[in-house]
Design a protein around this motif. Sequence first.
Motif, PDB file in Angstrom:
ATOM      1  N   SER A  26     -27.946 -32.429 -10.670  1.00 20.87           N
ATOM      2  CA  SER A  26     -26.721 -31.628 -10.780  1.00 20.87           C
ATOM      3  C   SER A  26     -25.803 -32.172 -11.863  1.00 20.87           C
ATOM      4  O   SER A  26     -25.250 -31.411 -12.663  1.00 20.87           O
ATOM      5  N   THR A  30     -24.897 -30.575 -15.771  1.00 20.97           N
ATOM      6  CA  THR A  30     -23.526 -30.131 -16.008  1.00 20.97           C
ATOM      7  C   THR A  30     -22.871 -30.831 -17.192  1.00 20.97           C
ATOM      8  O   THR A  30     -22.124 -30.209 -17.958  1.00 20.97           O
ATOM      9  N   LYS A 104     -15.839 -29.080 -12.002  1.00 19.91           N
ATOM     10  CA  LYS A 104     -17.065 -28.302 -12.173  1.00 19.91           C
ATOM     11  C   LYS A 104     -18.287 -29.129 -11.780  1.00 19.91           C
ATOM     12  O   LYS A 104     -19.206 -28.630 -11.121  1.00 19.91           O
ATOM     13  N   HIS A 108     -20.663 -28.122  -8.573  1.00 19.90           N
ATOM     14  CA  HIS A 108     -22.083 -27.842  -8.800  1.00 19.90           C
ATOM     15  C   HIS A 108     -22.951 -28.680  -7.856  1.00 19.90           C
ATOM     16  O   HIS A 108     -23.902 -28.169  -7.246  1.00 19.90           O
TER      17      HIS A 108
END
Length: 546
Positions: A26, A30, A104, A108
């Motif tokens: 993840s 990102t 973010k 995520h």
Amino acid sequence: MDIDVRDVGPAPLIAALGRELGIVESVNETVQWDEKQCFIDPGTHTLAMVIDILLGRSPLYLVEKHYAEMDVELIFGKGFKSSDFNDDALARTLDKIYVAGAKKVFCHAALRALLKEELESDILHADTTARLVYGDYPAEKGLNITYGYNKERRRDLKQFKLGLVTNAQGFPLSGEILDGNLDDKSWNRRLLNTLPEHFTPEKLKTLTYVADSAFVTDKNLLRAEKLGLKFISRLPATYDLVEELTQKAFTDDNWLNLGQLTEGSGKARYRLTEYTCPLYDRQYRFLVVHSSQLDKRKLKKLDNQVKREQKTLEKGVSALNIKQFACRPDAEADLERFINEHQGGLFKITGSVDLLEIPEKRTRPGRPAKHEQRFYHSCYQVTATITLDQLHYDSLKERLSCFVLITNHPDLSALEVLNEYRNQTVVENRFKFIKDPIFIGPLNIKRKDRLEALCYVALIALALYMILQIRVRKALSNESEPIILAGKKKSFEPTASKVLELFAPIKIMWLNNGKTIKRQLPKRYIELSRLLKMAGFDFEIFTSPP
């Protein structure tokens, strides 16, 4: 053959769970990073910081030293060493997380874990807390770390705030690092405005948003209506409607007795009654809830009111009792005036008027002679007394034991509305993790951008922590035997911290023949295999590197 012993504690369990939840992937998906220039990917660095947090966070400059005492390859894989997690490398990863958008990155990772575990997200519990920091943090662009209200009453320390949204099990669905002086009403409005970014219009209509009284403003209620969002909140005591509905509830005396809602002796007993009436020209359901246990803060406030009123009355009574009147009607009139002026308070005032003979003041100085004649004059004096009006006090105490809930939910019963609001503790308990010095000690990072990024890493750690807790509790719900915690306490609902505590003593024996390292787990730890299985693993994670 060389024999060595290495600390591992629950680190292999945390690492295995982190890999299973996809935390490394993840983060790597990102943030921006160059595989050719980065020997260690930012996802692994993030996992290292998550493990460090759950083991009792070290300052960044001590993380490398912390891992030097551990079996690093067992935790992260072959080829890894403690120097891979030096403070410069971890700081650069925090920089990458900040640039990518720390919120973010967290969302995520949390969403990936949510889908992996198939957790429910129909109930949203939202709240904020203040996090104190040490250091100057001058005002500049970015996060505003400043002075503000906090429950610790530390006005000497600056702070930032954390807004958190969890599901009914306490899993963090969303988190946000906020300015230290942002009020909860504004945060609720901002959160409502961002919900359409995360949920479709159809999904929004299936959600129930649960929040404390700061949610209840005209703008927030109107925004919820436009979104089609169902909500449950507490009507602030500053609204006159709270007193009106509470008074009506006692007048109507049409309570639904619920009894104890939680097991155990001495727990509060509840009763409630429901009304439908307008607020800001819109109709809502209102639940007047009475608890047999008065909030300690409210009781203290009431008792302080008693002390203040008693002190004021005693001063007034003392002044009244020394007055002298020429006639009885004047004394009685003054007593009646005093009683009327203080009607409606917490004390009853009674009094009488008596005729007294008062000795005249001597005109000559010195001690009076043995047979000196004394002169007296007649006057009337009031004798007033005050006593606590126990019936009035008990009535106020009973009304203070009430609170009013507001909701627009058409389907939930009154009991279900109350239970959902009482479950607001799931988000409040998550704040204990964020503030717990065992997991997250004093925050004193000099750069605000890295501090903010580290806080979102801590939220990733919280997500992993909650998955571990949810897994173990779910497994125990299907078993007849509890697990034995430290101190020989039995539990079917242990916290993740208690689970990690059981694995804390684990050490691994290294058998090194110069070519290979063989790891052995002392037999005394095998008793933890049942608990490890509940978490979804076996003891291979403690003997075989990933």
